[in-house]
Design a protein around this motif. Structure first.
Motif, mmCIF file in Angstrom:
data_model
loop_
_atom_site.group_PDB
_atom_site.id
_atom_site.type_symbol
_atom_site.label_atom_id
_atom_site.label_comp_id
_atom_site.label_asym_id
_atom_site.label_seq_id
_atom_site.Cartn_x
_atom_site.Cartn_y
_atom_site.Cartn_z
ATOM 1 N N MET B 101 0.825 -1.206 0.000
ATOM 2 C CA MET B 101 0.000 0.000 0.000
ATOM 3 C C MET B 101 0.857 1.253 0.000
ATOM 4 N N SER B 102 1.942 1.237 0.795
ATOM 5 C CA SER B 102 2.720 2.476 0.871
ATOM 6 C C SER B 102 3.442 2.758 -0.443
ATOM 7 N N ILE B 103 3.855 1.711 -1.180
ATOM 8 C CA ILE B 103 4.465 1.982 -2.486
ATOM 9 C C ILE B 103 3.445 2.691 -3.377
ATOM 10 N N GLY B 104 2.238 2.131 -3.428
ATOM 11 C CA GLY B 104 1.195 2.717 -4.276
ATOM 12 C C GLY B 104 0.886 4.151 -3.890
ATOM 13 N N ILE B 105 0.730 4.379 -2.582
ATOM 14 C CA ILE B 105 0.307 5.704 -2.131
ATOM 15 C C ILE B 105 1.432 6.723 -2.287
ATOM 16 N N ILE B 106 2.649 6.360 -1.859
ATOM 17 C CA ILE B 106 3.755 7.321 -1.949
ATOM 18 C C ILE B 106 4.053 7.664 -3.408
ATOM 19 N N ALA B 107 4.069 6.626 -4.271
ATOM 20 C CA ALA B 107 4.344 6.893 -5.690
ATOM 21 C C ALA B 107 3.276 7.804 -6.270
ATOM 22 N N THR B 108 2.010 7.588 -5.880
ATOM 23 C CA THR B 108 0.936 8.430 -6.403
ATOM 24 C C THR B 108 1.083 9.861 -5.894
ATOM 25 N N ILE B 109 1.461 10.024 -4.624
ATOM 26 C CA ILE B 109 1.600 11.378 -4.087
ATOM 27 C C ILE B 109 2.737 12.123 -4.805
ATOM 28 N N ILE B 110 3.893 11.469 -4.941
ATOM 29 C CA ILE B 110 5.032 12.133 -5.592
ATOM 30 C C ILE B 110 4.702 12.460 -7.052
ATOM 31 N N GLY B 111 4.285 11.431 -7.791
ATOM 32 C CA GLY B 111 3.968 11.645 -9.206
ATOM 33 C C GLY B 111 2.789 12.590 -9.366
ATOM 34 N N GLY B 112 1.814 12.477 -8.446
ATOM 35 C CA GLY B 112 0.631 13.328 -8.509
ATOM 36 C C GLY B 112 1.001 14.791 -8.340
ATOM 37 N N ILE B 113 1.841 15.083 -7.349
ATOM 38 C CA ILE B 113 2.232 16.483 -7.125
ATOM 39 C C ILE B 113 2.965 17.024 -8.355
ATOM 40 N N ALA B 114 3.903 16.228 -8.881
ATOM 41 C CA ALA B 114 4.636 16.674 -10.075
ATOM 42 C C ALA B 114 3.667 16.887 -11.233
ATOM 43 N N GLY B 115 2.731 15.973 -11.396
ATOM 44 C CA GLY B 115 1.768 16.082 -12.492
ATOM 45 C C GLY B 115 0.850 17.276 -12.322
ATOM 46 N N VAL B 116 0.402 17.519 -11.085
ATOM 47 C CA VAL B 116 -0.503 18.642 -10.835
ATOM 48 C C VAL B 116 0.203 19.962 -11.138
ATOM 49 N N ILE B 117 1.453 20.083 -10.671
ATOM 50 C CA ILE B 117 2.199 21.333 -10.944
ATOM 51 C C ILE B 117 2.370 21.521 -12.450
ATOM 52 N N THR B 118 2.769 20.453 -13.136
ATOM 53 C CA THR B 118 2.937 20.538 -14.591
ATOM 54 C C THR B 118 1.635 20.961 -15.263
ATOM 55 N N GLY B 119 0.539 20.314 -14.858
ATOM 56 C CA GLY B 119 -0.755 20.606 -15.472
ATOM 57 C C GLY B 119 -1.207 22.031 -15.208
#
Lengths: 306, 299
Positions: B101-119
């Motif tokens: 679970m923590s791999i899924g959640i941490i990866a989503t948070i990191i990638g999500g933040i980068a993606g949100v800023i880019t978007g």
């Protein structure tokens, strides 16, 4: 239409360039000198240098990149670092296995998904609808490699009906195709249902019913045609993830396809093979998306060309 | 409450919630209305509790090897049986749940933040910058499914950390596209023009006025992405390209299960069920939330 296709083809150029740059960088970002890996750990410096010169590893990076693109366009991906055979001769037979597996799985998921989705939409909130959507949710949430293992356990180990491994005979094809196609079927079923429901509530369907047409004609001739448009996009995307997802299925059923090749060669640090496989899948995916775009346009006359 | 306090609250003008607070309140209201979002939410909370508290409550050591009891089926002592080293499967799955679970959640948070800023940048500024960013996103999207992660793992090497990095990079294009679209639909509204007229900086407008208003699609996407991140992460471990044994990561457990299919079927059964439960929880939550937030259905 012709203009549209040409424009989309031109738009592909930067994407394909980017993909080749990314894939090319794979090898150059990876730690270790390729010549060292090819020559073996204890090779004398002269041998390493010879290999470096043969592969042109001392050329400027730009020169190397252009050579890579030029060779790749001619489907020449160099030689494997492990077997020394030309990569393309190793790759093509395996590519076709993976391609076949993906095509069969796509067909399986389209048929199952459409059938389930239409029933669900036509009988909204019925027992059938609720069960289908529940099964689809599970299908979507199941790791497909686990599904493969479970199928293998029931049908191969316990019942002995189907062979547990391999590819080629019709019996060998059944389990891998179910394994790989289930998630796609679930996605397509959900998409078909919601798209059908959208269309059924529109005025022209009410008109068709008011005209006194049979329900079957209304559903299959009037509603389905328009409901399929968004489904086509999903099918295209699915085909791409099936190509990549076959990595897991091939590993479960010990199928000698490109997916298994990628995993084996990543572990063996055989970059030319990994590079070529990744590039081929990406390029195929890009072109499948182009075909999807074009058929989308073809199916839906209302979409503006620009 | 003392009289003095009551007085002071009565005298204060009624506080108007900021956009962020309003958006969160709105979010809860809609969430409570949708049953499947609630079910998914409770399931996620349950999994969190099991993953955090569970390892302290299990009486056995996940790495305790006892060849006397290998390949045993479920029993009173070993609830889910034992594996090829005689390790207790139940304990291993409880420990593995948290890792996966923590791999899924941490990866989503990191990638999500980068993606949100880019978007946000791409959508807000538009023009050439937007065109360049979108072409880069197209390139990342040309690698379907798990392929990009595989390509990255081939350079980085197989480890828990690298799986997280690979999956978070894989998350960027998905988030960037959705956020860009939402930003475009918000940025030309009148209240943004009003803020500009008042002299607010771009940074302030983006953070305080655009972001809170496009939070819902981001949360829906995050929930659904965690589900696919968990599938990818466990898939990579299953292939031997992710978390390495003896770690009880669920995909790695399944990989053991494959090797001993003929000896004991249960080794492969339960870790897969655990993965499915995680993915199911986030899928139900994300689905329900999307329906709850969809204005078309709310009408």
């Amino acid at each position: 239409m012709f203009q549209f296709i040409v424009r989309r083809l031109i738009q592909l150029i930067p994407v394909l360039l980017g993909v080749t740059i990314l894939v090319f960088s794979l090898m150059h970002l990876s730690p270790g000198n390729p010549a060292h890996i090819i020559a073996g750990e204890n090779a004398p410096a002269s041998t390493v240098e010879q290999i470096e010169n043969r592969l042109g590893l001392n050329d400027p990076i730009i020169t190397q990149y252009f050579r890579f693109v030029k060779d790749a366009a001619l489907l020449d991906f160099g030689n494997s670092w492990r077997t020394s055979l030309p990569v393309s001769s190793e790759l093509w037979p395996k590519f076709w296995v993976t391609f076949e597996l993906s095509i069969y799985s796509t067909i399986f998921s389209i048929f199952l998904g459409l059938f389930a989705g239409i029933i669900s939409a036509v009988r909204q909130y019925s027992f059938a609808d609720i069960s289908i959507m529940l099964v689809a949710l599970f299908g979507l949430s199941m790791p497909n490699f686990w599904l493969g293992l479970m199928l293998m356990q029931w049908f191969s180990i316990q019942l002995g009906w189907l062979p547990p491994t391999g590819w080629g005979t019709p019996q060998q094809i059944i389990l891998p195709v179910i394994t790989l196609g289930t998630m796609g079927a679930a996605v397509i079923a959900r998409m078909t249902r919601s798209s059908m429901l959208d269309v059924i509530s529109q005025d022209y369907i009410r008109t068709a019913r008011a005209k006194g047409l049979k329900e079957k004609v209304v559903i299959y001739r009037h509603a389905l045609k328009n409901a399929l448009i968004p489904v086509v996009t999903v099918v295209g995307l699915q085909f791409g993830s099936l190509l990549a997802g076959s990595v897991l299925t091939e590993s479960v059923f010990a199928i000698n396809g490109m997916g298994k090749l990628i995993v084996d060669r990543i572990l063996a640090r055989d970059f030319p093979v990994v590079q070529a496989s990744v590039l081929i899948i990406a390029v195929v995916f890009v072109f499948v998306n182009l075909i999807v775009d074009i058929s989308y346009k073809f199916l839906n006359k209302r979409i503006k060309l620009d | 409450m003392s009289a003095e306090q009551a007085n002071s609250t009565a005298l204060k003008p009624k506080k108007v919630d900021g956009p962020l607070k309003r958006s969160i309140k709105d979010f809860y209201k809609k969430l409570a209305k949708n049953k499947s979002a609630l079910v998914g939410g409770y399931l996620i909370i349950f999994l969190f509790i099991v993953a955090i508290v569970g390892p302290f409550l299990t009486t056995q050591d996940p790495d305790f090897i006892d060849y006397g009891v290998k390949f045993e089926g479920p029993s009173a002592e070993h609830w889910l049986g034992t594996d090829h080293h005689g390790r207790d499967m139940f304990t291993r799955i409880i420990h593995g749940l948290g890792i996966t679970m923590s791999i899924g959640i941490i990866a989503t948070i990191i990638g999500g933040i980068a993606g949100v800023i880019t978007g946000l940048i791409s959508g807000y500024y538009g023009g050439k910058l937007d065109a360049v960013i979108m072409r880069l996103i197209d390139i990342l999207l040309a690698f379907p499914g798990i392929l990009l992660a595989l390509a990255l793992i081939s350079i980085l090497g197989a480890s828990l950390q690298n799986v997280m990095i690979a999956i978070s990079i894989f998350a960027i294009p998905t988030f960037a596209r959705i956020v860009r679209g939402s930003t475009l639909s918000v940025k030309n509204l009148e209240y943004i023009d009003a803020m500009k007229a008042l002299g607010a900086s771009d940074f302030r407008i983006i953070c305080k006025h655009i972001l809170p208003n496009i939070l819902s699609p981001i949360i829906v996407q995050a929930s659904l992405f965690i589900a696919s991140a968990v599938l990818s992460a466990s898939g990579l471990s299953f292939l031997g390209l992710g978390v390495q044994p003896p770690s009880p990561e669920l995909g790695a457990l399944l990989s053991d299960g494959r090797d001993f299919m003929w000896d004991a079927g249960h080794i492969a059964l339960y870790p897969g069920l655990a993965i499915m439960l995680i993915v199911l929880a986030f899928n139900i939550f994300g689905d329900g939330l999307r329906d709850a937030l969809d204005p078309k259905i709310n009408k």
